[in-house]
Design a protein around this motif. Structure first.
Motif, mmCIF file in Angstrom:
data_model
loop_
_atom_site.group_PDB
_atom_site.id
_atom_site.type_symbol
_atom_site.label_atom_id
_atom_site.label_comp_id
_atom_site.label_asym_id
_atom_site.label_seq_id
_atom_site.Cartn_x
_atom_site.Cartn_y
_atom_site.Cartn_z
ATOM 1 N N THR A 25 0.883 -1.319 0.002
ATOM 2 C CA THR A 25 -0.072 0.121 -0.067
ATOM 3 C C THR A 25 0.782 1.222 -0.115
ATOM 4 O OG1 THR A 25 -1.492 -1.321 1.185
ATOM 5 C CG2 THR A 25 -1.821 1.323 1.188
ATOM 6 N N CYS A 26 1.947 1.179 0.712
ATOM 7 C CA CYS A 26 2.853 2.466 0.819
ATOM 8 C C CYS A 26 3.552 2.644 -0.753
ATOM 9 C CB CYS A 26 3.886 2.446 1.776
ATOM 10 S SG CYS A 26 3.330 2.316 3.699
ATOM 11 N N MET A 27 3.974 1.668 -1.053
ATOM 12 C CA MET A 27 4.388 1.645 -2.412
ATOM 13 C C MET A 27 3.615 2.379 -3.395
ATOM 14 S SD MET A 27 7.350 0.578 -2.359
ATOM 15 C CE MET A 27 8.780 -0.546 -2.586
ATOM 16 N N ARG A 35 3.358 10.413 -2.804
ATOM 17 C CA ARG A 35 3.144 10.802 -1.463
ATOM 18 C C ARG A 35 3.729 9.703 -0.334
ATOM 19 N NH1 ARG A 35 1.636 15.502 -2.084
ATOM 20 N NH2 ARG A 35 -0.426 15.723 -2.844
ATOM 21 N N GLY A 36 4.243 9.837 0.606
ATOM 22 C CA GLY A 36 4.516 9.013 1.824
ATOM 23 C C GLY A 36 5.860 8.318 1.439
ATOM 24 N N GLU A 37 7.010 9.116 0.867
ATOM 25 C CA GLU A 37 8.224 8.368 0.763
ATOM 26 C C GLU A 37 8.808 8.079 2.206
ATOM 27 O OE1 GLU A 37 10.835 10.574 -1.979
ATOM 28 O OE2 GLU A 37 9.181 10.862 -3.264
ATOM 29 N N GLY A 38 8.768 8.903 3.036
ATOM 30 C CA GLY A 38 9.321 8.641 4.290
ATOM 31 C C GLY A 38 8.858 7.156 4.929
ATOM 32 N N LEU A 41 9.716 4.365 3.290
ATOM 33 C CA LEU A 41 11.256 3.771 4.061
ATOM 34 C C LEU A 41 11.044 3.019 5.389
ATOM 35 C CD1 LEU A 41 14.262 3.788 3.564
ATOM 36 C CD2 LEU A 41 14.278 5.969 4.861
ATOM 37 N N VAL A 42 10.383 3.639 6.060
ATOM 38 C CA VAL A 42 10.253 3.107 7.429
ATOM 39 C C VAL A 42 9.593 1.468 7.407
ATOM 40 C CG1 VAL A 42 9.205 3.419 9.904
ATOM 41 C CG2 VAL A 42 10.343 5.378 8.633
ATOM 42 N N VAL A 43 8.338 1.834 6.726
ATOM 43 C CA VAL A 43 7.823 0.184 6.578
ATOM 44 C C VAL A 43 8.706 -0.865 5.996
ATOM 45 C CG1 VAL A 43 5.940 -0.807 5.594
ATOM 46 C CG2 VAL A 43 5.587 1.338 6.637
#
Length: 111
Positions: A25-27, A35-38, A41-43
């Motif tokens: 989902t983050c990808m 959106r949500g590059e940081g 990376l964490v996930v």
């Protein structure tokens, strides 16, 4: 075989599968909507650590269950395919549960 071996595997299979879905989902948000590059990376780093733990527990279970190499690789690969770990965990549990319950049975006390 101790039930804790199966319990550890099952827990990590579910956790790894959920984290892989979160990572997917983050990808989508990272590459589809920029959106949500940081967060991605964490996930991804958390999923990487959890996947290593999953591999260790799956290998431990496979070695104690005396699986052939092909089956062990199949179980390990399930942690890399979204949703596959849910199905493979179910199948592995139904196969291993009789081995675990067989160990718990004790002989009746002799009079």
């Amino acid at each position: 075989m101790k039930s804790s071996v199966l319990t550890r595997y099952r827990a990590m299979a579910y956790i790894t599968a959920v984290m892989l879905l979160v990572l997917c989902t983050c990808m989508v948000f990272k590459y589809g909507f920029h959106r949500g590059e940081g967060l991605t990376l964490v996930v991804s780093q958390i999923h990487g650590v959890l996947f290593i733990i999953y591999v260790v527990f799956a290998f431990d279970l496979g070695s104690k269950a005396k699986w052939p190499l092909g089956k062990l690789l199949w179980v390990l690969a399930a942690g890399t395919i979204p949703l596959a770990a849910f199905f493979v965990e179910r199948r592995v549990t139904s196969e291993i549960a009789p081995l675990v319950s067989g160990e718990r049975q004790t002989e009746p006390a002799k009079a």
